[in-house]
Design an enzyme around this catalytic site. Structure first.
Site, PDB file in Angstrom:
ATOM      1  N   GLU A 149      -1.054  -8.836   4.999  1.00 32.18           N
ATOM      2  CA  GLU A 149      -0.973  -8.995   6.466  1.00 32.18           C
ATOM      3  C   GLU A 149      -2.359  -8.971   7.114  1.00 32.18           C
ATOM      4  OE1 GLU A 149      -0.515  -6.242   4.900  1.00 32.18           O
ATOM      5  OE2 GLU A 149      -0.966  -4.477   6.110  1.00 32.18           O
TER       6      GLU A 149
ATOM      7  N   HIS B 127      -3.477  -5.776   1.043  1.00 35.79           N
ATOM      8  CA  HIS B 127      -2.804  -5.974   2.332  1.00 35.79           C
ATOM      9  C   HIS B 127      -2.745  -7.458   2.710  1.00 35.79           C
ATOM     10  CE1 HIS B 127      -2.421  -1.821   3.877  1.00 35.79           C
ATOM     11  NE2 HIS B 127      -3.440  -1.574   3.060  1.00 35.79           N
TER      12      HIS B 127
ATOM     13  N   CYS C  40       0.831  -1.203   0.000  1.00 28.17           N
ATOM     14  CA  CYS C  40       0.000   0.000   0.000  1.00 28.17           C
ATOM     15  C   CYS C  40       0.877   1.268   0.000  1.00 28.17           C
ATOM     16  CB  CYS C  40      -0.978  -0.057   1.177  1.00 28.17           C
ATOM     17  SG  CYS C  40      -2.393   1.032   0.966  1.00 28.17           S
TER      18      CYS C  40
END
Lengths: 86, 233
Positions: free
Chosen positions: B208, B206, B90
């Site tokens: 994660e 993302h 990002c």
């Protein structure tokens, strides 16, 4: 050493879509005066440069543009140099 | 047992995904990981650096541009030249393009809106960051950004295609890359790319945030596992 006042104008290059400009144009189409078109939104940065002469000042501004102020992948720029009045 | 490699997560003023990345790497994957602060000038004993998401320096001037001038950013260039692995997520992706470690740049989303939702991605598994996925596998990872609209000039795009640098593309659930499912206006539905030597990846989604069963989605975990796998071989 003389000081120069810089007006730097940054615009998206023509091949980059500018949705902000499009949004402005579309909103004005609904207004009473639809005669304007081709809106593009950029930014203006002003600052002061100390340099021995105008030519040196121009070199410094170009260097600053390439290093940080402008992303030449998507933006083009032009600038004006004024003698700063003390 | 999975091999342990050395990760580091960079931290800029305004980063806000660094803890999520650190958590996944240390608690879920049991890897070694440390934070590196933006004004540090040393990267040592690190195999893979994560440049996390957030709003570094308040997104002033252009997203990622101020962070690209930091002390650590300059060291990042050297780290990349030495072949180290870098994952930009990002805002991390935006920082890496401003640093010219990755081609192109990220423009405002076509809709001018901040978009936060799960998206389908089609995976190209020819990289150290995607080797554990099936080629053309469709995975689901969330995006959360206002500037994720990938742009590069035609010559650059052609070079990227030729070098097989496009790793993640916004896709429908059948793997079709059509403009209807393109969330932000990205060229060629690009969601994630590598540099030419393929040791640096930047991606808007993302991983994660999709790495733990408790979230109901672990599709992102294989990205980090792929890097570990790369160093295990």
């Amino acid at each position: 050493m003389p000081s120069y006042k810089i007006n730097l104008n940054i615009m998206p290059i023509p091949s980059v879509l500018d949705p902000q400009g499009e949004a402005i144009e579309n909103s004005l189409k609904n207004s009473s005066n639809p005669s304007a078109s081709g809106f593009r939104v950029g930014k203006k940065i002003t600052f002061t440069v100390r340099a021995s002469n105008k030519r040196k000042c121009k070199e410094i501004v170009k260097d600053l543009c390439q290093k940080l102020l402008v992303n030449e992948v998507i933006e083009e720029y032009s600038f004006e140099i004024y003698d700063e009045k003390n | 047992m999975m091999k342990k490699i050395n990760f580091a997560v960079l931290n800029f003023p305004g980063s806000n995904c660094e803890r999520d990345c650190f958590h996944v790497l240390t608690k879920i994957l049991k890897q070694k990981c440390k934070y590196i602060w933006h004004d540090s000038s040393s990267i040592s004993g690190v195999d893979c650096i994560v440049v996390p998401g957030g709003f570094s320096y308040g997104d002033y001037l252009r997203t990622g541009s101020i962070a690209s001038q930091s002390k650590i950013a300059k060291k990042l260039k050297q780290f990349s030249l030495n072949g180290g692995s870098i994952i930009g997520i990002c805002n991390g992706f935006q920082i890496l393009t401003e640093l010219k470690l990755l081609p192109g740049t990220l423009l405002r989303n076509k809709s001018l809106r901040f978009i936060c939702k799960d998206v389908n991605l089609k995976v190209n598994n020819d990289s150290r960051f995607s080797n554990l996925y099936e080629n053309n596998e469709i995975i689901k990872i969330p995006i959360a950004h206002a500037e994720g609209n990938f742009y590069a000039d035609k010559i650059t795009i052609n070079k990227m295609k030729k070098n097989n640098q496009i790793i993640f593309s916004y896709s429908d659930s059948n793997g079709d890359l059509n403009s209807n499912i393109n969330p932000n206006g990205s060229m060629l539905n690009i969601a994630g790319i590598t540099n030419k030597s393929k040791n640096v990846i930047g991606m808007m989604p993302h991983p994660e945030r999709a790495s733990e069963k408790i979230f109901g989605n672990t599709d992102g975990l294989k990205l980090f596992k792929s890097v570990i796998n790369f160093y295990s071989n």
